[in-house]
Every structure is written in C-alpha cells, then in structure tokens.
Design a protein around this motif. Structure first.
Motif, short mmCIF file in Angstrom:
data_model
loop_
_atom_site.label_atom_id
_atom_site.label_comp_id
_atom_site.label_asym_id
_atom_site.label_seq_id
_atom_site.Cartn_x
_atom_site.Cartn_y
_atom_site.Cartn_z
N ILE A 153 45.15 28.13 42.35
CA ILE A 153 44.75 29.27 43.18
C ILE A 153 43.51 29.89 42.57
O ILE A 153 43.50 30.28 41.39
N VAL A 154 42.45 29.97 43.35
CA VAL A 154 41.24 30.70 42.94
C VAL A 154 41.27 32.01 43.69
O VAL A 154 41.34 32.04 44.92
N ALA A 155 41.25 33.12 42.97
CA ALA A 155 41.38 34.43 43.62
C ALA A 155 40.54 35.47 42.91
O ALA A 155 40.44 35.48 41.68
N HIS A 156 39.96 36.35 43.71
CA HIS A 156 39.28 37.52 43.15
C HIS A 156 40.23 38.73 43.15
O HIS A 156 40.16 39.57 42.26
N ARG A 157 41.11 38.76 44.16
CA ARG A 157 42.09 39.85 44.20
C ARG A 157 43.25 39.47 43.28
O ARG A 157 44.11 38.65 43.64
N LEU A 158 43.28 40.06 42.12
CA LEU A 158 44.24 39.66 41.09
C LEU A 158 45.67 40.03 41.45
O LEU A 158 46.61 39.50 40.85
N SER A 159 45.84 40.92 42.42
CA SER A 159 47.20 41.29 42.82
C SER A 159 47.92 40.13 43.49
O SER A 159 49.16 40.12 43.59
N THR A 160 47.18 39.12 43.95
CA THR A 160 47.79 38.00 44.69
C THR A 160 48.27 36.88 43.78
O THR A 160 48.90 35.94 44.25
N ILE A 161 47.98 36.96 42.47
CA ILE A 161 48.31 35.83 41.60
C ILE A 161 49.25 36.23 40.46
O ILE A 161 49.35 35.52 39.45
N GLN A 162 49.93 37.35 40.62
CA GLN A 162 50.80 37.83 39.54
C GLN A 162 51.99 36.90 39.28
O GLN A 162 52.52 36.86 38.18
N LYS A 163 52.40 36.13 40.32
CA LYS A 163 53.56 35.25 40.16
C LYS A 163 53.20 33.89 39.59
O LYS A 163 54.08 33.04 39.40
#
Length: 578
Positions: A529-539
């Motif tokens: 997962i490449v993400a800028h919104r870090l809230s989406t990758i907490q799991k």
C-alpha cells in the motif's frame, strides 16, 4: 546512402505481396502497349483520308474499330493496375501499423515515458498515411513511366530514327534537373515531419489538460507557444514545398523544348517527303507521351521523398531495442507471496541516483505500507516490483524465483494493481470492469461491483452495466472512475495486491466502505500500500518509511510512533496535534 537503405527496407515489406506486384506490373505493361499502339492506329487512319477523293473508307472503318478496341483495353488494364496496386499498398500500410503497434507494446516503459505521446501517435497515423501515398504514386506511376519511356523510344525509332534521337538526347535534361532538386528537398521534409510531431505532442497535451490551462489562465501563453512551433512548421513547409514544386515546371520547360523541336524537324521532313502526315501526327503524340512520364516521375519524387522521410521516423521506432524475455522462463504454480528485495539500486538517469542498496523481506500474506515524502521513491519501488523498470543492480524475487527469470506477463498476473491515476477505455462499463478477466459472467461483474461499492451508481445510469463510457471515462467523476478500477481488481482476484493511493479520489464515507472490502480481500494476500494519508495504513503488518531512496524506519504503526522518529513527525504533521 541512408535514403537507399530506407527504400530497401521499405521494399522488403512487399515480399508477402509479390503476386499482386507481378500482376500489377504485367497489367501495367499490357496497358502501356495498348496506349502506345493507339497513336500508330490514329496516324494510319489519318493517312487514309488526307488526299482529295482518296479516302479509303473500308480501311478507315477498320482502323477506327481497332482504335476503339485499343482505348477500351487501355481503360480496362489501367483500372486493374490501380486496383492491384491499391490492394498491395493498403496491405503493406496495415502491416506497417501492426508492426509499429506491436513494437509500442514491446518497448520499455522508459522509452514511452521519455517520448512525446503526440509524436508517437503522429508516427502511427500521419507518417504511415504519407508512406502509403508515396507507395501508391511510386508503384502506379514510376513503373508505368519507365515502361512508357522505353516503349515510346522503340515506336519512335521504328517511325523515324533522326527525330527519335532529338527526343532522346534532349529529354534526360528534365531527369537531371528533377533529381538535383529532389536531393535538396529531402532534409527539409525530414525537418517538417519532426516539427509536425512536436506540434502534435503539444496539441495533445493542451487538449488533454484544458481544465488546468483555463484554471491558471494560461491561454495566451499557450497560443504564443503554439504559434512559435506552427511558424517553424510553416517556414519548413514553405521551403520543402517550394523546392518540390520547382520540379514540375522545370521539367515542363525542357519537355516543351523537345516538343517544339519535333514539330519543326518533323514539318521539314514532311515537306521533304521523308515522313507522312499520319506518321508526324503519331510522332507528336509520342513526343507528348514521352515527356509526360518525366512529369509524372518528377511529381512522384516529392511524395517519395516525404514517404522516405516518414519511413525513417517509423524505422527509428522499429529499430529500438524491445524488451527481451527470459529464454527459459520459470513459473509459480501456487504463489504464496514471499518477496525478497536484495541490494537494489536504481536511477531514471545515470547521474541522478534514486534508490541505492535497498533491501526488504516480505513474508506471505503481510500487508506492507510504503510511506514517505514526495520524491522518496515510493512509486519507483512499485515500478520495480511490476518490472515497468529494471533495477541497475540487485534482484527482486517472488517465492524464491527471481522475477527476471519469469515472463513479464506471468509475473504481472500475480499482482492486482489499483493506481491513483485511473484508466478506462471507450466502451461499456461491463467491458471496462471485465478488462482483467474477459471471460467473466455478468453475475461475477455485478458481485465485484457490489464489493467495490460501485453497483449503486452504475444502476442509476440509463443503460446500467451497458452504459457507454467516453474516452478515459470522461463522462464519470474521478471517484466513480476509481470505483470501477477497484471493481476490476475485485473481479480479477489476484494472489497479491498493489494499492497506490487507491482511494485518493473517494469521499471519506465510501472510503471506509472500500477499506472494509479491501480488508476482506487482503486476507491471506501479500499487499503493498502506497499512501499519503497515514490514517489508512495503521493496520499494516509492516510500515516501511522511505527517505531519499532508503528505508529509514521500519515497523508497525505503534512501534514507529514510540520511536519518535521520522514517521512520528510525518504522522502528527497530518493531524496538526503537536
């Protein structure tokens, strides 16, 4: 020399159509025979009615009948020549486009990225059309012109050797003039085609990004840039067309001198009794026919030069080194999703290193989040995983097999990929979703759409799943396009996933629903997962924090926050809580 080599390669495309070529040449030769026979018949008919009370009607009627037959046969074989040459030419044009389109798919992505897309399209469409025009003119006029010249010389020598020699001696001047001018025009035609490709690329960019242009009120600057390129094309076009246009009038001057010389010398021969009126009439027709092929050939030179310049541009693409697959590829029958990245070094430009000595070990079924500031190498890492680009050093393996020992098709089939930039093609919604699984049933497509939360808005469309999308799905919103791309991956159901800002264009409520669908889909699957919104990758099982092409931190969300390092700064800067 380059001109000759290009022509030689161009002619090599004819080898599959030799029968059509030979038939066209045969019909052309027969057509020329009847064409040259007609003036003889007309001259003989004239000789049957020039004396007072000495018209031989029976012979005259026979000659008229033969003239009518000759004209009909000329028209018939002329039609056959055009039909055969057109069939051959358009088959060759089709083969050219197929070869170029195939090459576009085989070229490395770095070549496509570094080239103007408008120029690539110009080579596929405009350049090959100009090659087609040049070939048509070449095969219908060049051979016919040469045969007409040879045949006319033979017939003229049979009638009167002295007058024939006058024509033969003077006419080559027109060839010399046309060849000199044609040689000078070639470089201008090449320049013209290069600028035309540049203009196509500029127009394609501006039309595709009109919203940005208007948002920044950049219309006037764009007009100035367009006018600058267009003016260079105008100057180059004027030079090439002016030189090309010189060929025809200069050859016509020489041809008029030849025709006048035949008239004068022939008239004196008639007065001296060495030539009949009918023979002079035939000779004048031949003199005119003899010069006409030179005019036709000179006209062809311009189009042939354009065709050769276009062929150069097409061959430049065909000569690019295509991607090479492993000669003895390996396959993974039951992929587990264990990925090892060992000492990978990569750069788009040799003097600008982006990733150096990169190492990452991913266990089967893990979810790996890749975060970091813009330009740190996140998307580059995805490009390497998918073999869009090859690492300069190091290796990447899946389940212990180096991905370079697999075919790209087999390797990429292991991944399902959702990008931030959506791609849809002109067609039905059903066809777009089934792009990754063409044999999917409508029930499977609907089920995948429901999982992607796209079913609701699709059902509201007039034709539902049969609704037609415009080019790149322009008649849908960004969020709707992204939902269709997510449904496409849900349908394909691949063993591994790559999500590159997959929910960036979706509202928060729908994003939560999609995230639930992704959570279900990611179970047991290795996922990046490449993400800028870090809230989406907490799991995520593991978060890889990148900076300037290196891994600076690695761990779970809680572990990285406790370290009070770079990830801690990135995370809280988004929520502005410190």
């Amino acid at each position: 020399m380059k001109n000759k080599n290009t022509l030689k390669r161009l002619l090599s495309f004819i080898k599959d159509y030799k029968i059509l070529l030979y038939m066209a040449l045969l019909c052309s030769a027969i057509n020329i025979i009847f064409t040259l026979w007609t003036p003889v018949l007309i001259g003989q008919a004239i000789d049957q009615m020039i004396g007072k009370h000495e018209v031989h009607f029976m012979i005259l009627y026979k000659k008229i009948a033969m003239i009518i037959f000759s004209v009909i046969m000329t028209s018939l074989f002329s039609y056959l020549v055009m039909r055969l040459s057109n069939t051959m030419t358009y088959n060759i044009t089709r083969d050219f486009r197929k070869a170029l389109f195939k090459q576009y798919h085989q070229l490395p992505l770095k070549f496509i990225d570094a080239s103007s897309h408008g120029d690539l399209m110009s080579r596929m469409i405009a350049d090959i059309d100009l090659i087609s025009d040049g070939l048509l003119q070449g095969f219908t006029n060049l051979f016919a012109g040469i045969m007409t010249i040879i045949g006319t010389i033979v017939f003229m020598l049979m009638i009167n050797v002295k007058i024939a020699l006058i024509v033969i001696i003077l006419t080559p001047l027109s060839l010399a003039v046309s060849s000199i001018i044609a040689t000078k025009t070639y470089k201008y035609f090449q320049e013209q085609l290069k600028i035309r490709g540049e203009l196509s690329g500029f127009v394609e960019e501006m039309i595709g990004n009109q919203k940005v242009v208007k948002a920044f009120s950049h219309e006037e600057e764009n007009k100035e840039n367009f006018n600058e390129i267009n003016h260079r094309l105008f100057i180059s076009g004027v030079k090439s067309q002016f030189l090309g246009a010189l060929i025809n009038p200069t050859t016509r001057v020489v041809n008029s001198i030849v025709y006048g010389s035949v008239c004068i010398f022939g008239a004196f021969s008639v007065l001296g009794g060495g030539l009949t009126i009918g023979a002079l009439s035939s000779f004048l027709t031949y003199a005119n026919q003899y010069t006409k092929p030179f005019n036709d050939i000179s006209n062809v030179f311009t189009q042939l030069e354009t065709a050769l310049a276009c062929a150069d541009r097409v061959f430049n693409i065909l000569d690019e080194q295509p991607l090479v697959e492993c000669p003895h590829p390996k396959t993974i029958e039951n992929p587990r999703g264990s990925i090892h990245i060992e000492d990978v070094t990569f750069s788009y430009k040799e003097d600008q290193e982006l990733i150096k000595d990169f190492n990452l070990h991913v266990h089967p079924g893990q979810t790996i989040a890749i975060v970091g500031p813009t330009g740190c190498g996140k998307t580059t890492l995805i490009n390497l995983l998918m073999r869009f680009y090859e690492p300069r050093l190091g290796s990447i393996s899946i389940d212990g097999i180096n991905i370079q020992d697999m075919t790209r098709k087999d390797m990429r089939s292991l991944y399902g990929m959702v990008l931030q930039d959506t791609w849809l093609f002109k067609g039905t919604i059903k066809d777009n979703i089934a792009f990754g699984k063409e044999d999917a049933t409508l029930e499977e497509i609907i089920e995948a759409s429901k999982k992607a939360h796209a079913h609701g808005f699709i059902e509201k469309l007039k034709d539902g799943y049969n609704a037609m999308l415009s080019e790149e799905g322009a008649n849908l919103s960004n969020g709707q396009r992204q939902l269709l791309c997510i449904a496409r991956i849900m349908l394909a159901n691949p063993p591994m996933l790559i999500l590159d800002e997959a929910t960036s264009s979706i509202d928060t409520r729908t994003e939560r629903q999609i995230q639930d669908a992704f959570d279900t889909m990611m179970k047991g699957r290795t996922t990046f997962i490449v993400a800028h919104r870090l809230s989406t990758i907490q799991k995520a099982n593991q978060i890889v924090v990148m900076k300037e092409g290196h891994i600076v931190e690695q761990g779970t969300h809680e572990q990285l926050l406790k370290q009070n390092g770079f990830y801690h700064t990135l995370y809280y800067s988004q929520f502005d809580t410190e």
